[in-house]
Design a protein around this motif. Structure first.
Motif, PDB file in Angstrom:
ATOM      1  N   SER A 105       1.959  -0.699 -14.609  1.00 22.02           N
ATOM      2  CA  SER A 105       1.993   0.742 -13.880  1.00 22.02           C
ATOM      3  C   SER A 105       1.723   1.621 -15.119  1.00 22.02           C
ATOM      4  CB  SER A 105       3.232   1.081 -13.399  1.00 22.02           C
ATOM      5  OG  SER A 105       4.297   1.036 -14.331  1.00 22.02           O
ATOM      6  N   ASP A 106       0.988   2.667 -14.903  1.00 21.35           N
ATOM      7  CA  ASP A 106       0.424   3.550 -15.889  1.00 21.35           C
ATOM      8  C   ASP A 106       1.643   4.872 -15.956  1.00 21.35           C
ATOM      9  OD1 ASP A 106      -0.346   5.319 -13.680  1.00 21.35           O
ATOM     10  OD2 ASP A 106      -2.250   4.956 -13.965  1.00 21.35           O
ATOM     11  N   ALA A 107       1.391   5.656 -16.557  1.00 23.75           N
ATOM     12  CA  ALA A 107       2.310   6.755 -16.987  1.00 23.75           C
ATOM     13  C   ALA A 107       2.630   7.375 -15.637  1.00 23.75           C
ATOM     14  CB  ALA A 107       1.972   7.670 -18.130  1.00 23.75           C
ATOM     15  N   ALA A 108       1.630   7.768 -14.987  1.00 26.36           N
ATOM     16  CA  ALA A 108       1.770   8.714 -13.701  1.00 26.36           C
ATOM     17  C   ALA A 108       2.408   7.772 -12.528  1.00 26.36           C
ATOM     18  CB  ALA A 108       0.261   9.111 -13.257  1.00 26.36           C
ATOM     19  N   GLN A 109       2.106   6.401 -12.675  1.00 25.52           N
ATOM     20  CA  GLN A 109       2.846   5.538 -11.485  1.00 25.52           C
ATOM     21  C   GLN A 109       4.349   5.382 -11.890  1.00 25.52           C
ATOM     22  OE1 GLN A 109      -0.173   2.456 -11.990  1.00 25.52           O
ATOM     23  NE2 GLN A 109      -0.948   2.598  -9.942  1.00 25.52           N
ATOM     24  N   ARG A 110       4.603   5.388 -13.230  1.00 29.28           N
ATOM     25  CA  ARG A 110       5.928   4.957 -13.674  1.00 29.28           C
ATOM     26  C   ARG A 110       6.773   6.416 -13.179  1.00 29.28           C
ATOM     27  NH1 ARG A 110       5.804   1.917 -19.293  1.00 29.28           N
ATOM     28  NH2 ARG A 110       4.686  -0.067 -18.637  1.00 29.28           N
ATOM     29  N   ASP A 111       6.223   7.492 -13.657  1.00 28.08           N
ATOM     30  CA  ASP A 111       6.930   8.742 -13.169  1.00 28.08           C
ATOM     31  C   ASP A 111       7.146   8.718 -11.627  1.00 28.08           C
ATOM     32  OD1 ASP A 111       7.718  11.522 -13.669  1.00 28.08           O
ATOM     33  OD2 ASP A 111       6.258  12.160 -12.475  1.00 28.08           O
ATOM     34  N   ALA A 112       6.019   8.307 -10.717  1.00 27.75           N
ATOM     35  CA  ALA A 112       6.295   8.233  -9.456  1.00 27.75           C
ATOM     36  C   ALA A 112       7.270   7.510  -9.076  1.00 27.75           C
ATOM     37  CB  ALA A 112       5.029   7.942  -8.627  1.00 27.75           C
ATOM     38  N   LEU A 113       7.472   6.185  -9.457  1.00 33.38           N
ATOM     39  CA  LEU A 113       8.365   5.213  -9.243  1.00 33.38           C
ATOM     40  C   LEU A 113       9.716   5.652  -9.519  1.00 33.38           C
ATOM     41  CD1 LEU A 113       6.079   2.199  -9.685  1.00 33.38           C
ATOM     42  CD2 LEU A 113       6.707   2.800  -7.414  1.00 33.38           C
ATOM     43  N   LEU A 114       9.852   6.134 -10.656  1.00 29.70           N
ATOM     44  CA  LEU A 114      11.303   6.413 -10.933  1.00 29.70           C
ATOM     45  C   LEU A 114      11.580   7.777 -10.011  1.00 29.70           C
ATOM     46  CD1 LEU A 114      10.703   6.633 -14.858  1.00 29.70           C
ATOM     47  CD2 LEU A 114      12.408   5.403 -13.523  1.00 29.70           C
ATOM     48  N   LYS A 115      10.635   8.762  -9.531  1.00 31.02           N
ATOM     49  CA  LYS A 115      11.195   9.763  -8.635  1.00 31.02           C
ATOM     50  C   LYS A 115      11.642   9.275  -7.267  1.00 31.02           C
ATOM     51  CE  LYS A 115       8.918  13.525 -11.150  1.00 31.02           C
ATOM     52  NZ  LYS A 115       7.779  14.303 -11.059  1.00 31.02           N
ATOM     53  N   ILE A 116      10.944   8.204  -6.925  1.00 27.45           N
ATOM     54  CA  ILE A 116      10.971   7.419  -5.685  1.00 27.45           C
ATOM     55  C   ILE A 116      12.351   6.703  -5.775  1.00 27.45           C
ATOM     56  CG2 ILE A 116      10.179   5.751  -3.966  1.00 27.45           C
ATOM     57  CD1 ILE A 116       7.300   6.606  -4.821  1.00 27.45           C
ATOM     58  N   GLU A 140       1.152  -1.146   0.045  1.00 29.45           N
ATOM     59  CA  GLU A 140       0.114  -0.050   0.019  1.00 29.45           C
ATOM     60  C   GLU A 140       0.914   1.462  -0.085  1.00 29.45           C
ATOM     61  OE1 GLU A 140      -3.405   2.054   2.874  1.00 29.45           O
ATOM     62  OE2 GLU A 140      -2.685   0.152   3.391  1.00 29.45           O
ATOM     63  N   GLY A 141       0.737   2.093  -0.887  1.00 30.73           N
ATOM     64  CA  GLY A 141       1.535   3.451  -1.009  1.00 30.73           C
ATOM     65  C   GLY A 141       1.059   4.280  -2.020  1.00 30.73           C
ATOM     66  N   HIS A 142       1.456   5.415  -1.713  1.00 25.22           N
ATOM     67  CA  HIS A 142       1.118   6.665  -2.770  1.00 25.22           C
ATOM     68  C   HIS A 142       2.320   7.676  -2.822  1.00 25.22           C
ATOM     69  CE1 HIS A 142       0.816   9.786   0.525  1.00 25.22           C
ATOM     70  NE2 HIS A 142       0.318   8.597   1.009  1.00 25.22           N
ATOM     71  N   PHE A 143       2.508   8.170  -4.058  1.00 25.10           N
ATOM     72  CA  PHE A 143       3.230   9.502  -4.210  1.00 25.10           C
ATOM     73  C   PHE A 143       2.297  10.435  -4.276  1.00 25.10           C
ATOM     74  CE2 PHE A 143       5.845  11.813  -6.988  1.00 25.10           C
ATOM     75  CZ  PHE A 143       7.000  12.067  -6.249  1.00 25.10           C
ATOM     76  N   GLY A 144       2.179  11.591  -3.713  1.00 21.09           N
ATOM     77  CA  GLY A 144       1.186  12.492  -3.673  1.00 21.09           C
ATOM     78  C   GLY A 144      -0.176  11.912  -4.103  1.00 21.09           C
ATOM     79  N   ALA A 145      -1.175  12.140  -5.038  1.00 19.81           N
ATOM     80  CA  ALA A 145      -2.323  11.473  -5.253  1.00 19.81           C
ATOM     81  C   ALA A 145      -2.183  10.265  -5.969  1.00 19.81           C
ATOM     82  CB  ALA A 145      -3.155  12.453  -5.835  1.00 19.81           C
ATOM     83  N   VAL A 146      -1.076   9.962  -6.518  1.00 22.84           N
ATOM     84  CA  VAL A 146      -0.802   8.685  -7.128  1.00 22.84           C
ATOM     85  C   VAL A 146      -0.776   7.311  -6.263  1.00 22.84           C
ATOM     86  CG1 VAL A 146       0.530   7.472  -8.940  1.00 22.84           C
ATOM     87  CG2 VAL A 146       0.290   9.855  -9.082  1.00 22.84           C
ATOM     88  N   ARG A 147      -1.656   6.551  -6.564  1.00 25.68           N
ATOM     89  CA  ARG A 147      -1.735   5.190  -5.793  1.00 25.68           C
ATOM     90  C   ARG A 147      -0.733   4.235  -6.423  1.00 25.68           C
ATOM     91  NH1 ARG A 147      -3.185   5.744  -0.989  1.00 25.68           N
ATOM     92  NH2 ARG A 147      -2.776   3.634  -0.700  1.00 25.68           N
TER      93      ARG A 147
END
Length: 177
Positions: free
Chosen positions: A49-60, A11-18
């Motif tokens: 992962s979708d585009a927003a999730q990929r971006d979030a995971l890369l940043k993390i 379970e986790g999020h990056f901002g509003a991205v689940r």
């Protein structure tokens, strides 16, 4: 020094991205000790992962949004050689309490972990590392793992070697209790 790490985000999020249910594999190698730097790293992100999730995971996982001295900031700082991230099918199965796990990216890497065994009797040993002030985790179960890698990062010598299984809870500020 070389590492291969599989992450299953319960379970986790990056901002509003689940990010619930997604998986990431981090592979890295260094010519010497990690703190000496000059490492090479590659991330493999769940193709689901979708585009927003990929971006979030890369940043993390590249430490872009992390405070200095946190887990992924340190790995990134010690790896100036950054291979392009891949988006692939990632399999991860982990049972922290049983000290068993497996992760696999077909054609790139596979790691299988199990409990440490008594070399005479074969009985399972249980050993833990407790780091009340650790930046990575609070408690990790120790095990033994074997990794086979055929991707861009060679991971030689990872046969029946150090492994750890842990629940981690991280934010951009580091470990969260």
């Amino acid at each position: 020094m070389a590492i291969a790490v599989g992450y299953q985000i319960e379970e986790g999020h990056f901002g509003a991205v689940r990010l619930d249910g997604l998986r990431v594999v981090l592979m890295a190698s260094w010519p010497g000790a990690i703190h000496q730097g000059n490492g090479t790293r590659q991330l493999i992100i769940d193709e689901r992962s979708d585009a927003a999730q990929r971006d979030a995971l890369l940043k993390i996982f590249t430490g872009q949004e992390a405070d200095e001295g946190t887990l992924w900031w340190i790995i990134d700082a010690m790896c100036p050689n950054r291979l392009e991230a891949l988006f692939r099918h990632v399999e991860v199965e982990i049972d922290v309490d049983a000290r068993r796990g497996r992760f696999r990216v077909p054609g790139i890497v596979e790691t299988v972990g199990e409990p440490i065994r008594n070399p005479v009797t074969g009985a399972e040993h249980r050993a833990r590392i407790d780091l009340p002030e650790g930046f990575e985790y609070r408690v990790a179960e120790m095990g033994s793992a074997t990794t086979r890698a055929t991707g861009a990062i060679a991971l030689p010598g990872l046969e029946s070697t150090y492994a750890q299984f842990a629940h981690i809870h991280q934010s951009n500020k580091g470990r969260v209790d």
